[in-house]
Write a protein that holds these residues in place. Structure first.
Motif, short mmCIF file in Angstrom:
data_model
loop_
_atom_site.label_atom_id
_atom_site.label_comp_id
_atom_site.label_asym_id
_atom_site.label_seq_id
_atom_site.Cartn_x
_atom_site.Cartn_y
_atom_site.Cartn_z
N UNK A 1 0.81 -1.22 0.00
CA UNK A 1 0.00 0.00 0.00
C UNK A 1 0.84 1.26 0.00
N UNK A 2 1.86 1.30 0.83
CA UNK A 2 2.46 2.62 1.04
C UNK A 2 3.95 2.60 1.35
N UNK A 3 4.71 1.84 0.57
CA UNK A 3 6.15 1.84 0.77
C UNK A 3 6.73 3.25 0.75
N UNK A 4 6.17 4.07 -0.11
CA UNK A 4 6.65 5.45 -0.25
C UNK A 4 6.55 6.23 1.04
N UNK A 5 5.43 6.08 1.74
CA UNK A 5 5.26 6.86 2.96
C UNK A 5 5.77 6.14 4.20
N UNK A 6 5.65 4.81 4.22
CA UNK A 6 6.12 4.08 5.40
C UNK A 6 7.65 4.02 5.45
N UNK A 7 8.26 3.83 4.29
CA UNK A 7 9.71 3.57 4.25
C UNK A 7 10.48 4.56 3.39
N UNK A 8 9.75 5.50 2.74
CA UNK A 8 10.36 6.36 1.73
C UNK A 8 11.03 5.54 0.65
N UNK A 9 10.46 4.37 0.41
CA UNK A 9 11.01 3.49 -0.64
C UNK A 9 9.93 3.20 -1.66
#
Ligand SMILES: [Zn+2]
Lengths: 130, 384
Positions: B52-60
């Motif tokens: 769902x949200x690698x970008x926001x959870x991990x900045x990845x």
């Protein structure tokens, strides 16, 4: 949050929705395309009025950072007398809010953009004295 | 269209895995699935990843390629595709993987789901990003408060109670005791649920699924290929995705999850069976009310009577329609993008007879995976 707020400012202040003249359905937030008629859509703006009843509500305790200072606050689904349902805050004692309660739109402070930021306003709902 | 079978499943432990990285949890799930399928690894032709949200959870971002690499599949240069649909990401990834095999394009593919959420501060705010930011979240609505409004309305219209909802959480915790991968393997009492703090009234902390770390992996193969690797294939008879108005306010009836109703009806039709042929269910209990509304929208309860199933014990392991033998999102854990895959893995274990002390005797199982408040639903039917 600010650009997103100002872009839709007219619709936040005045509860303006869109009506499809082809099928008669009204939507809020406004849409450029009627989801029922699609290509046959014929969209006009309509005032939705500022009175309605509480369809359902929740008193929010666990809130995102930007809303932390307001806790607990009430969010509700308001069925306007024009038939359209909107999501908004209800301003009253959490003990007093009820399903079916009559409410009216009011101009209220919404928040601010950072500590020194601009304060912005929008529509919330308050109980109607009967 | 070819028949598609599950030939291997694997999953990491679900929970707050602060000592393990995103890569670690994916590897443990993937390795388990590849071993379970008796594969070497080189046979795999493509990979679909729910996240769902690698970008926001991990900045990845670029997650699909990262996962392919750490699963040991970059060396064979297979395509890897990330799928995002809120907390239905896993279900949609499985559907895409299914289509790849059913269509004849690939013979063996991996469907994976993974999320690592506890590296950053406000997981709750990221979960809220699956609702309408401009017209719901802007007004202070949270995912919990939208489900809370559905719960409040159900209570008002049909007389369900906070205690009915609490019993769903209690049931799911009881089931998770027998699931070695579950986040919370302990029973809780109705009183404990009722006395936990409110998140959004009438929903409390213990009505809400945790936001967990975890990964789950399923390996799919066409029927003829599947027979070479396993004597116990579990067939995906159908998998259907459906959508609905994004914001709750635009739905004619807030208790009607039309995406779920439509997907269920189509899934049963494609699987050529009736609801009464389904012996075990995994349903999306992001909140207790979500599970109760799914009883009604899937159709194991009539509209307005979901709480009666709870009171009669029909959704317990020994009941007529057992729901969430794994412990569900509430007690097994909700590793957001992994959830849809994790639910299907549980049904595969159940139908193979590998579910240990939580085993239900069933020929067919159903998974219901929901995104947000129901703007996405994936319903699938499995058969042994
Ligand atoms: Zn129209």
């Amino acid at each position: 949050m600010l650009p997103r707020f100002w872009r839709k400012i007219k619709y936040r202040y005045n509860l303006i929705g869109t009506k499809c003249e082809n099928c008669g359905r009204t939507f809020y937030p406004p849409r450029n395309l009627c989801p029922e008629c699609r290509r046959k859509s014929s969209i006009v703006e309509v005032e939705l009025g500022d009175t309605g009843v509480v369809l359902s509500y929740s008193v929010v305790h666990d809130a995102p950072e930007s809303m932390k200072l307001e806790r607990p606050y009430i969010v509700g689904l308001i069925r306007l007398d024009s038939g359209v349902v909107v999501t908004s805050q209800i301003v009253c004692d959490p003990e007093d809010v009820r399903i079916g309660m009559r409410v009216r739109a009011a101009f209220r402070r919404y928040g601010e953009d950072g500590e020194d930021g601009i304060i912005y306003y929008g529509t919330k709902f308050v109980p109607v004295e009967e | 269209m070819r028949r598609v079978a599950i030939i291997g499943v694997g999953m990491s432990r679900f929970g707050e895995l602060w000592e393990r990285s995103f890569r670690d949890i994916v590897i443990s799930a993937g390795t388990e699935a590849i071993e379970d399928a008796n594969l070497e690894g080189r046979e795999i032709e493509a990979m679909y990843v729910g996240n769902m949200s690698g970008g926001r959870f991990l900045a990845q971002e670029h997650i699909a390629a990262l996962i392919a690499d750490y699963s040991g599949l970059a060396s064979i240069n297979i395509p890897s595709i990330r799928v995002e649909a809120g907390d239905a990401s896993g279900g949609v990834a499985l559907k895409e993987a299914y289509i790849a095999v059913a269509s004849g394009i690939h013979d063996i593919v991996i469907a994976a789901g993974a999320e690592k959420v506890t590296d950053v501060g406000s997981a709750m705010e990221i979960m809220n990003s699956s609702i309408d930011q401009e017209w719901e979240a802007f007004h202070g609505a949270t995912l919990a408060s939208l489900y809370a409004m559905m719960a409040r309305f159900h209570m008002h219209e049909y007389g369900s109670t906070e205690e009915d909802l609490a019993k769903i959480s209690v049931k799911n915790h009881r089931n998770a005791v027998h699931n070695p991968k579950a986040q919370f393997r302990r029973e809780i009492s109705v009183e404990a649920v009722l006395s936990s703090p409110y998140v959004a009234e009438p929903l409390k902390v213990l009505d809400s699924a945790p936001i967990s770390d975890g990964a789950s992996v399923i390996i799919l193969a066409s029927e003829d290929v599947a027979r070479k690797y396993t004597d116990t294939p579990v067939f995906i008879d159908s998998i259907v995705q459906s959508s609905d108005y994004f914001a709750l306010q635009n739905r004619e009836d807030v208790l009607e999850m039309r995406s779920v109703r439509v997907a269920t009806r189509k899934a049963l039709k494609l699987a050529r069976c009736e609801l009464r042929d389904i012996g075990v269910f995994e349903m999306h209990d992001s909140f207790t009310i979500t599970e109760m509304l799914l009883y009604e929208n899937v159709g194991i309860a009539e509209k307005g009577k979901g709480h009666e199933l709870v009171r009669e014990g029909e959704v317990e392991l020994g009941g007529r329609t057992p729901v969430n033998p794994s412990g569900g999102l509430k007690a097994c854990g909700h590793a957001v993008g992994a959830t849809g895959i994790r639910q299907a893995a549980e049904i595969a274990l159940q139908l193979r007879g590998d579910a240990g002390k939580r085993q239900v005797d069933a020929e067919r199982g159903m998974v219901v995976n929901v995104g947000g408040t129901g703007a996405t639903a994936v319903v699938s039917v499995f058969r042994r």
